[in-house]
Design a protein around this motif. Structure first.
Motif, mmCIF file in Angstrom:
data_model
loop_
_atom_site.group_PDB
_atom_site.id
_atom_site.type_symbol
_atom_site.label_atom_id
_atom_site.label_comp_id
_atom_site.label_asym_id
_atom_site.label_seq_id
_atom_site.Cartn_x
_atom_site.Cartn_y
_atom_site.Cartn_z
ATOM 1 N N GLY A 1 -4.814 -10.267 10.881
ATOM 2 C CA GLY A 1 -4.129 -11.404 11.478
ATOM 3 C C GLY A 1 -5.089 -12.524 11.829
ATOM 4 N N SER B 1 0.052 -14.378 9.942
ATOM 5 C CA SER B 1 -1.060 -14.212 10.873
ATOM 6 C C SER B 1 -0.568 -13.772 12.245
ATOM 7 C CB SER B 1 -1.835 -15.529 10.987
ATOM 8 O OG SER B 1 -2.792 -15.457 12.013
ATOM 9 N N SER C 1 -4.913 -4.337 11.432
ATOM 10 C CA SER C 1 -3.866 -5.340 11.569
ATOM 11 C C SER C 1 -4.347 -6.532 12.379
ATOM 12 C CB SER C 1 -2.630 -4.707 12.232
ATOM 13 O OG SER C 1 -1.595 -5.652 12.363
ATOM 14 N N ALA D 1 0.988 -10.113 12.076
ATOM 15 C CA ALA D 1 -0.030 -9.068 11.921
ATOM 16 C C ALA D 1 -0.796 -8.851 13.222
ATOM 17 C CB ALA D 1 -0.995 -9.435 10.794
#
Length: 229
Positions: free
Chosen positions: A212, A185, A208, A188
């Motif tokens: 995340g 997480s 992204s 990203a």
């Protein structure tokens, strides 16, 4: 020291490896991200396999990754080796602090030992730029990574005879899924933000960031349902 020793080497490695602005950010930051993101997992692992064993395994991995980083031939290779350094470095702090807790049973001795432990981190952060600058005066940028190799070698030689082994017989199981979710997480989200900082506002950056945030939310929901967090 590895958090700060690279700062002065950035101009030289940029000239040799020609990283993009985003890659340069990852070279500088990936170590700290993976170090911080792996600390709790490595602490739990040390409880299971033994604090001294994990410390020595981490030292060997840190030394090997330092050599690979020093001789990286591309920006991608340096990012990968810095990531390995972060994971290996995450074994060192919880292992040493746990060993101190078990080795020094007298409260006053333990206080002094923890104080020395904490001071060594501060000293390393201060020494990093100085040591890096001295090395760069005489050698290439990769020498900034090799400074850790003799220290790790000394630990591997003396550790087995000087350090006792401790492990927690009641240690809980490793939650690798949660560890991977929390780290994924963060990485990203940071990847997307770095793309935005580079000036790329495209689909990749947006997806992204969304991925995340979604993975982080899933991680939090999962942790709330677990009896052992």
């Amino acid at each position: 020291m590895d958090l700060t020793v690279l700062n002065l080497a950035v101009p030289q490695l940029s000239r040799d490896l020609a990283p993009s602005s985003s890659q340069l950010l990852w070279i500088v930051d990936i170590y700290g991200f993976l170090l911080a993101g792996s600390l709790i997992t490595m602490g739990s692992l040390g409880d299971r396999v033994g604090r001294r064993r994990l410390l020595l395994i981490g030292a060997a991995a840190f030394g090997a990754a330092s050599v690979l980083a020093a001789f990286s031939s591309s920006a991608e290779m340096l990012i990968a080796t810095r990531a390995l350094l972060g994971i290996a470095g995450a074994t060192l702090a919880p292992s040493t602090l746990s060993l101190i807790r078990n080795m020094f049973l007298d409260p006053r001795q333990r206080t002094v030992a923890v104080g020395v432990w904490g001071a060594s981190f501060s000293a390393g952060a201060a020494i990093g730029p100085l040591a890096g600058g001295l090395l760069l005066e005489h050698f290439w940028w990769g020498s900034a990574f090799l400074i850790a190799v003799p220290v790790m070698a000394l630990l591997l030689v003396l550790g087995p005879s000087l350090l006792p082994e401790f492990r927690d017989p009641n240690a809980s199981g490793l939650n690798l899924t949660s560890a991977a979710m929390s780290l994924g997480s963060v990485l990203a989200l940071i990847y997307g933000l770095k793309q935005v900082a580079e000036g790329s506002m495209g689909t990749t950056a947006g997806l992204s960031i969304i991925a995340g945030m979604a993975l982080g939310a899933t991680f939090l929901r999962r942790q709330r349902r677990l009896p052992d967090r």
